[in-house]
Design an enzyme around this catalytic site. Structure first.
Site, PDB file in Angstrom:
ATOM      1  N   ASP A 341       0.853  -1.182   0.000  1.00  0.00           N
ATOM      2  CA  ASP A 341       0.000   0.000   0.000  1.00  0.00           C
ATOM      3  C   ASP A 341       0.887   1.229   0.000  1.00  0.00           C
ATOM      4  O   ASP A 341       1.889   1.275   0.705  1.00  0.00           O
ATOM      5  CB  ASP A 341      -0.886   0.004   1.255  1.00  0.00           C
ATOM      6  CG  ASP A 341      -2.180  -0.722   0.988  1.00  0.00           C
ATOM      7  OD1 ASP A 341      -2.675  -0.604  -0.147  1.00  0.00           O
ATOM      8  OD2 ASP A 341      -2.667  -1.419   1.892  1.00  0.00           O
ATOM      9  N   ALA A 424     -18.795  11.228  -1.020  1.00  0.00           N
ATOM     10  CA  ALA A 424     -18.200  10.497  -2.131  1.00  0.00           C
ATOM     11  C   ALA A 424     -18.814  10.935  -3.452  1.00  0.00           C
ATOM     12  O   ALA A 424     -18.189  10.830  -4.503  1.00  0.00           O
ATOM     13  CB  ALA A 424     -18.400   9.006  -1.933  1.00  0.00           C
TER      14      ALA A 424
END
Lengths: 729, 332, 604
Positions: A341, A424
């Site tokens: 990540d 979002a």
């Protein structure tokens, strides 16, 4: 991003990785010679003499049977001097004991760790929450999976589970050894809690996910104690090789008896040499042949094999990695591709605002002020960093419209202003001022859309500027006032120091690093280049990760990844080595085959090194063990036939004192090399990321060539010393 | 499985036809037409068309007027072939070489050219070895196998021992007491005892075949104790050598005393041939009443003309084919 | 001296590249045969076989070969082409001989020139030389297909056909003509009766007539090419390639050596080409060549550059033997001083050597013939100098210094797997070979193949050495006698077939009144050893290759151990030498080394 804003950054160890390794090594060294461990191991090594236990290790089982045989022959029909035979028996017996001791010591170390862990598993009171809302007190061992318990500040969490309600800071030092408390909260990727840890503040409701006895801690204890330790595929293959070598040397040694008899017979019938009296050599002496056999069969590795395996698990544990099986650690050594990540692994925490770029009619301070105002309600790290950056701006620069910088930001925001939270859908956050002005800040696309919607104009140069920022690996945010674009905020990733070197090391190890990030491809590419990773997955979704892993695996590659969220679970399960962060969700922990108690994203690298070290240690000690045999031949063969074929003395290049001293020296060398190598077995052979070829050359030189040379020196030395002190003659 | 059997059977038939019929037939055809003589064994025929040898196979020669081939472990029997298969630690190898050396070895140094044989005989007649009397007894005791091989080598020798066995009942009784396992000893079993007894009765002598004329005019071989001869020179050369380790002897080319692998090696080294040259030339000259040096020169020229070397000398030394050279000698 | 071995090896290496390429082309079926050949080939092709089917086909063929071979030898007396009226061999000799030729060993407990008819030479010996050699070849082809991950191992019958028809027969024909030109006989006549130049040179018969010299002849030139090309080694004559008819000249000897080596060397090239990994093949090639130079150099050094120590002078030596029963635990053994015999040994040890091949030819041939499990000899190995005898034994013990055609590469593969496993671990990964992970199953099969050889050599050697079976058969004393026993079983287990031929293991005809006393024991023991040591070490690797074939290919990374560089060459060399030394060092010390160090001569 639903990451809780209150969360502290994951615990990062102080100092460089090298420092870290050093301190770990120091602690290991201490642990190795801890007197109580030695004592326990010593006692255990006698208990392990039981044939049914020895049976599991064919090499040492043969040694044990041989020792018994040798002892029987010593007293029933001594072929050679009794004093020599008794010494031989003692050292053969010692060989078995040393081997047992190695295994026992490794187990004792594991057990010691388990004991510390077990202390945290004391029965604790648990407050079970009934469906009805009632709370009743039970003991932790009575808890079943699915029970809900209430834990208040100061109480110990009674079992593994997930927080379903509330936020709390938790002291996990019992497991991780880190004293800094961590935050755990319901409904996110950091909802998992572990039994035995202590809630420091607040009150949470935990849904128990593992019944008593099957908890994380229980599994860990069982694992380190070796109770459920299963032999890994590689270990099985190696034991097979060792058993085969044992069988071969059994034949070699057994065939020597009749061959020696042949020599005795033809020497006896040789009037020419005036050797008409019966000549006898040690070649037909059963205890001596047992000594030879024990010297030849790979006792060194046979004795240490179990210890190496246990130590591998142990090393993982010392790195605060909990592997669910030994196989998982071993597979880590084979990994070809690492999925890392970006955030937290390659870059420090989160992106930070580093620059305000004004557009027409605005100054940098204007942009900063507007962006800061739009970020007041944005509690994400990015939002906070914008406010930070603005507040650090020189006063005079921002003095034109608002004397910012000196006052808390809240004070300059007019009363009645309305915060627009990030969603979002809009991908913007902002502030609606009482005067109706709407300030928005967000991803360029969204803001452009918003501006166009309000009939604003977007200069082509803006898009250029946006791209320019993105292409250098930074993330551009756009700030607007109503339909007017004010400027850009540049969010930049801060690379962790030393990552480039680390990736270079990984590359030399033959590993491909793949950065996983939610960034757009342009940004991702730039960061990938800066960090020096081999590939990246941009705008990564859990599905994309899974897809990528599958693709790599289809090419025959083994993939390791680390994850914490529930949506990482499929990928973790799919990966060959899936390391779940302890802070992650239960689903993630279940899916992976390792758990990192430190929740440190760079741990993957360490996992790979431990896996490689495990395999290397096995290979190195096996090679050493087999290479040792050559010198033993040179010591023992002339000694065996000194009674019948004395001219073979010329073959005795070490020029040992006497046949019996030669044999005893070889047997003693063979025995004491085991305890001498215990530290290496437990610590592992040093791994250097220099590529397979260089590594192989180095190990061949040390363990192969060294394995040939060392016993020549050792046996000669033993012969001289033991003769000097009169132990052998 | 049926398919397996069928394919297997077919493979069997096909390979037998190809490998055992077609392939040898082709080679046979080519061999008999193109290389007919070689294909028949490179035989040499005399004028009557009778085969008198093969270019490739060694033929024994014992006459002094011929070059002699290498010793053969199979007595030049080309119906069998093979080497001695004796290793360096086998005394029989050394013994065979020594036995052959004894009659031919010459001194080097001050006494260059003189044969050693007479010295061996003189030493033998004194009958002292290692400071003790009884060379033959000591020799038999130390080399029992050689002694018993002597008894086996020739029916005459065996018969001589057998006669001794019949005459020495007390020695036999003693031997049987020492060797209870062997109820009916053969002459070779008794060889050591025999020689020990023989040595006492005939000091400085050795039983050897002697040719003598019988009453009816034929010649007959019998075993007699002798004081000299090639037997003594050969058999006792090694013992003599042990007592004279510093005697300066001229080394004999190895191929003269070491057997070949097949026992049929047709060649000797040129060096070996030149070593034999004196003997051959002397004999040839004596037979034809010619000057030795002249004959020697002619034969040497013949050798030089006949010499060949493996792969043109790249891999070995000059050799001569013994049969070819001897045929040339005979036909001169 | 050194030019002969160099000439041989350089020539063969140069030839091996085009030849190996041709073989790969054949075995990959890229040729287009004429119609009638194609017709037979199609009848033979039963389709793609997995490893089990391939093995069954192979074993079935060998079983049938055993039956046919047994019948031919058993019926020898009644079959045609028997001009010298050879009778029936003893049953154990037939068992041993059939086994020996079926397994490509060609250990001979009979003497070809004394015991076999022309029919047996052609119908049994020649046929087995073609087929048994092809078997090893096919096994390698099948294994390569497995290693490169083919879905099947090929078709056994078709492979056999390809090898025999496109490789063995054409090359044999060419070689046969060349060898006939050098003087090898090719006739079906019986013995030639020679009237010697000197009357009575062969002795006289009881009736006073001079004995003739009898010379055995036969179809030698048909057998010689495949005897060497197929690394068979069974001689037409007892003296094998030392016999002037089998090996008439230095040139025929050179050709013979090249013939012995050509297939084993070419097969490495074929291996590389079929795998499409020439670098890896070249590493193996280099390792084998280094070992070969070591073997040949050792033999030449000790045999050609040293005199036979049995004839030279030796100082008096006093040895102290450890003896618990003697005062002070020591007893002295004296080896007396020995004076040297006046023999000029500048050409080295000539006992058992032929002169026409060249000075170092015997030692060179000994190295070649045992390196590649041929077993043909041009000098008597029993008479090699003590330490030189280590060379042929080492060749057979390692069995992979080139090794027999096909089988040598297969043996090397076993060492490779062991080496890859240990070294592979040392780079910190699960070991991989050619991109396939080497795990428990592979190691089980590899170790099984590795185990058989030492067990089959050392076990029976020990048994025979301790019993009269062995001691009663040796014709040399002490350690050399032991070496003869050791050599015999090494030869049987390596499927080599050469011998320290002094060993009394020939029974001869069924009605022989005085056979070598323990020859039936030797027949049966070596027969069993040959069978076990032939089939297990080829079946196990086939299974191993199949097991690898089924695995996923692991990509090559910087962390993967390379199998195509110098480091790996050392790994391979080290593995072979170390494992070889560990298995056979004590036996070598008790045999040749003890003989060399001990008194010479030894008793007698």
């Amino acid at each position: 991003m639903s990451q809780a804003t209150l969360v502290q950054p994951p615990p990062v160890h102080p100092g460089s990785p090298e420092d870290l390794k050093f301190s770990r090594r120091e602690s290991r060294r201490y642990g190795l010679f801890a007197p109580h461990l030695l004592k326990a191991a010593f006692r255990q090594s006698f208990a392990m003499l039981r044939p049914d236990i020895q049976w599991k290790n064919p090499v040492m089982f043969v040694v044990e049977i041989g020792t018994i045989l040798s002892i029987i022959f010593t007293f029933i029909a001594p072929g050679a001097q009794l004093k020599y035979l008794i010494q031989l028996d003692i050292w053969l017996f010692a060989t078995v004991l040393f081997a047992n001791f190695a295994t026992a010591l490794a187990e004792a170390r594991g057990k010691a760790q388990a004991d510390t862990l077990r202390k945290t598993r004391k029965e604790t009171p648990a407050f079970r929450l009934r469906e009805t809302g009632q709370i009743d007190q039970v003991v932790s061992t009575a808890l079943q999976a699915g029970d809900r318990v209430v834990v208040e500040a100061g109480q110990v969490i009674p079992g593994d589970g997930e927080i379903v309600e509330g936020v709390a800071s938790v002291d996990e030092s019992a497991i991780t050894g880190e004293s800094a408390p961590v935050i755990r909260e319901a409904g996110g990727d950091r909802s998992g809690v572990t039994g035995g840890t202590r809630v420091l503040s607040d009150r949470i409701v935990v849904k128990i996910t593992a019944s008593a006895g099957k908890s994380f801690l229980d599994r860990m204890i069982a694992l380190v104690e070796g109770a459920i330790r299963q032999r890994t595929p590689n270990e099985i293959a190696l034991s097979l090789v060792l058993s085969a070598f044992t069988l071969i040397f059994l034949i070699v040694t057994a065939a020597l008896w009749p061959m020696a008899l042949n020599a005795e017979m033809y020497m006896q019938s040789s009037p020419y040499l005036d050797a008409t009296q019966p000549l006898k050599s040690l070649g037909t002496d059963v205890p001596t042949l047992v000594g030879l056999l024990v010297c030849l069969i790979p006792t060194t590795i046979g004795a240490l094999l179990a210890a190496i395996g246990i130590a591998g698990m142990d090393r993982a544990l010392r790195a605060n990695i909990l592997a669910k099986s030994g196989k998982a650690v071993e597979v880590a050594g084979d990994v070809d591709t690492l999925l890392l990540d970006k955030t937290g692994t390659i870059t420090v925490g989160n992106r930070r605002a580093t620059q305000f770029i004004p557009l027409d009619g605005y100054t940098a301070a204007d942009v900063g002020r507007l962006a800061a105002m739009a970020s007041v309600a944005d509690q994400t790290p990015e939002g906070k960093s914008i406010v930070d950056l603005f507040q650090k701006l020189p006063v005079e620069a921002g003095a034109s419209r608002l004397s910012a910088g000196t006052l808390p930001l809240e004070m300059v925001i007019p009363q009645g202003a309305h915060f627009v939270e990030f969603t979002a859908q809009t991908r913007m956050s902002g502030l609606d001022l009482p005067d109706g002005r709407k300030i928005r800040k967000g991803a360029p696309d969204s803001v452009f859309k918003y501006v166009q919607h309000s009939n604003g104009r977007i200069a082509p140069s803006v898009q250029q500027q946006v791209d320019e920022v993105a292409s250098r690996g930074a993330t551009p945010l756009v700030v607007c006032e109503e339909s007017k674009l004010a400027g850009l905020v540049v969010l930049e990733d801060i690379l962790k120091p030393g990552m480039r070197d680390r990736f270079e090391r990984l590359r030399r190890m033959g590993l491909r690093t793949v950065m996983v990030t939610g960034d757009n491809p342009l940004t991702a590419k730039a960061i990938a280049e800066q960090a020096g990773v081999d590939a990246f997955i941009a705008q990564a979704t859990p599905e994309a990760k899974l897809e990528y892993i599958r693709k790599e695996q289809a090419d025959g590659k083994l993939v390791a990844m680390m994850g914490d969220g529930t949506n990482d679970a499929p990928a973790l399960a799919q990966a060959d080595v899936g390391v779940a962060m302890n802070s992650g969700t239960q689903a993630a922990k279940e899916a992976g085959n390792m758990v990192d108690l430190d929740s440190d994203p760079t741990k993957l690298i360490e996992v790979v090194e431990i896996g490689k070290q495990l395999l290397m240690t096995r290979g190195a000690l096996t090679t050493f063990s087999i290479a040792n045999d050559l010198a033993k031949y040179f010591a023992i063969v002339p000694a065996l036939f000194a009674g019948t074929l004395p001219w073979l003395k010329a073959f005795d290049v070490m020029n040992l004192h006497s046949p019996t001293s030669a044999i005893l020296s070889a047997v003693i060398f063979n025995a004491i090399i085991i305890p001498l190598l215990i530290p290496i077995a437990l610590r592992g052979v040093e791994y250097r990321p220099v590529g397979a070829d260089a590594l192989l050359r180095r190990n061949l030189l040390i363990w192969g060539l060294g394995g040939v040379v060392v016993p020549f020196v050792g046996i000669k030395l033993l012969d001289v010393v033991l003769f000097a002190v009169g132990v052998i003659q | 499985m049926n398919a397996h059997l069928r394919a297997n059977f077919l493979l069997l038939v096909v390979t037998i036809v190809l490998c055992c019929v077609v392939y040898p037939a082709i080679l046979f055809g080519i061999g008999q037409t193109v290389f007919h003589d070689k294909a028949e064994g490179s035989l040499i025929y005399d004028k009557q068309g009778k085969p008198i040898g093969s270019h490739l196979i060694a033929q024994p020669f014992s006459g002094e007027g011929y070059f002699q081939p290498r010793p053969s472990a199979v007595s030049y029997n080309a119906a069998g072939s093979g080497g001695s298969n004796w290793g360096a630690n086998q005394y029989l190898l050394r013994e065979r070489v020594a036995r052959q050396l004894g009659p031919i070895v010459k001194y080097a140094g001050a006494r260059k050219g003189q044969p050693v044989g007479p010295d061996v005989e003189a030493w033998f007649q004194k009958d002292q070895y290692d400071g003790k009397p009884g060379i033959v007894a000591q020799w038999a005791a130390a080399h029992g196998t050689v002694a018993s091989n002597w008894a086996k080598a020739d029916p005459l020798n065996g018969g001589y021992v057998l006669a001794w066995m019949n005459d020495h009942a007390d020695d036999m009784a003693q031997w049987k007491k020492d060797n209870p396992d062997n109820a009916a000893p053969k002459p070779e079993d008794m060889a050591v005892t025999f020689f020990s007894s023989f040595s006492k009765v005939h000091p400085g002598e050795f039983p050897s075949a002697v040719e003598s004329a019988t009453a009816d005019g034929k010649s007959e071989k019998t075993i007699q104790p002798v004081k000299a001869g090639t037997d003594i020179q050969g058999i006792f050369f090694d013992l003599w050598r042990q007592e004279h380790p510093t005697a300066d002897l001229e080394p004999v080319p190895a191929d003269m005393v070491m057997a070949s692998g097949s026992g049929l090696d047709p060649h000797i080294t040129l060096k070996n041939a030149l070593y034999q040259l004196d003997r051959v030339a002397a004999r040839r000259a004596a037979d034809t009443n010619r000057n030795v040096n002249e004959v020697r020169k002619e034969i040497e020229a013949l050798l030089q003309q006949k010499k060949e070397a493996p792969l043109g000398g790249l891999v070995g030394v000059d050799l001569v084919n013994v049969l070819e050279v001897n045929l040339a000698l005979r036909d001169r | 001296m050194w030019s002969l071995p160099l000439l041989i090896i350089v020539t063969t290496i140069l030839l091996s590249f085009p030849f190996g390429r041709y073989l790969a082309w054949i075995m990959d079926g890229k040729y287009n045969p004429p119609g009638w050949l194609r017709w037979i080939e199609d009848r033979l092709d039963t389709g793609a076989q997995n490893w089990k089917q391939y093995t069954v086909a192979l074993m079935l063929f060998n079983t049938m070969a055993f039956v046919v071979g047994y019948a031919v030898l058993q019926l020898q007396a009644f079959l045609p082409l028997n001009p010298d009226h050879r009778g029936t061999l003893s049953p154990t000799t037939i068992f041993n001989t059939v086994t020996s030729f079926m397994t490509n060993t060609n250990l001979q407990h009979y003497s070809g020139d004394q015991h076999l008819s022309h029919f047996s030479q052609i119908g049994f010996i020649l046929w087995n030389m073609f087929t048994s050699a092809a078997v090893g070849f096919c096994v390698l082809a099948a294994i390569i297909r497995g290693l490169r991950g083919d879905s099947h191992m090929g078709n056994y019958y078709k492979d056999m056909w390809r090898v025999i028809v496109y490789a063995f027969i054409p090359v044999s024909l060419v070689m046969g003509v060349l060898l006939m030109a050098e003087g090898q006989p090719m006739t079906f006549e019986g013995q030639a009766q020679i009237a010697t130049v000197e009357d009575g040179a062969m002795g006289t018969a009881p009736d006073g007539k001079p004995n003739p010299q009898m010379i055995v002849r036969g179809p030698v030139a048909a057998i010689m090419p495949i005897k060497h090309l197929g690394t068979n080694g069974g001689g037409f004559y007892g003296a094998n390639s030392a016999h002037p008819y089998e090996n008439p000249t230095a040139w025929s000897n050179f050709l013979t050596c090249v013939n012995i080596l050509i297939f084993p060397l070419s097969l490495i090239v074929m291996f590389g080409r079929m795998l499409n990994n020439m670098r890896h093949a070249m590493v193996i090639y280099a390792v084998m060549t280094i070992m070969f130079f070591g073997m040949a150099g050792w033999a030449i050094y000790w045999d050609t550059l040293h005199p036979n120590p049995g004839l030279t002078a030796h100082e008096m030596q006093t040895y102290e033997a450890a003896d618990a029963t003697a005062p002070g635990g020591k007893r002295t053994i004296d080896s007396p001083m020995i004076a040297g015999l006046p023999v000029d040994q500048e050409l080295g040890n000539l006992e058992g050597k032929e002169l026409r091949f060249g000075t170092s030819a015997g030692a060179t041939f000994a190295a070649i013939t045992t390196a590649v499990t041929c077993g043909s000899v041009n000098c008597m190995h029993d008479s090699l100098n003590p330490l030189a005898g280590i060379t042929p034994m080492t060749g057979m013990w390692l069995n992979c210094v080139y090794g027999g055609k096909g089988v040598g590469m297969v043996n090397m593969l076993v060492y490779l797997i062991v080496g890859v496993f240990l070294a592979g671990l040392m780079v910190g990964r699960t070991p991989e070979y050619l991109g396939k992970k080497v795990e428990a199953r592979e190691m089980k099969l590899a170790m099984l193949a590795l185990l058989i050889h030492p067990i089959m050599i050392l076990g029976p050697t020990g048994l025979f050495a301790a019993l009269d079976w062995g001691r009663g058969a040796t014709n040399n004393p002490g350690s050399h006698g032991f070496s003869e026993i050791l050599y015999e079983f090494s030869s049987a287990s390596a499927n080599n077939g050469s011998g320290f031929e002094g060993l009394g293991d020939t029974y001869g005809y069924y009605d022989n009144q005085a056979p070598a006393p323990f020859s039936p024991h030797w027949d049966i023991a070596t027969g069993l050893v040959m069978l076990i040591s032939r089939y297990i070490p080829i079946i196990a690797p086939i299974a191993l290759a199949a097991s690898l074939a089924a695995k996923k290919l692991t990509p090559f990374t910087a962390g993967t151990m390379r199998t195509d560089n110098v480091t790996f060459a050392f790994v391979l060399l080290g593995t072979v030498l170390l494992v070889g030394a560990l298995l056979f060092l004590p036996a070598a010390v008790l045999g040749p080394v003890a003989e060399h160090l001990g008194p010479l001569p030894f008793g007698g």
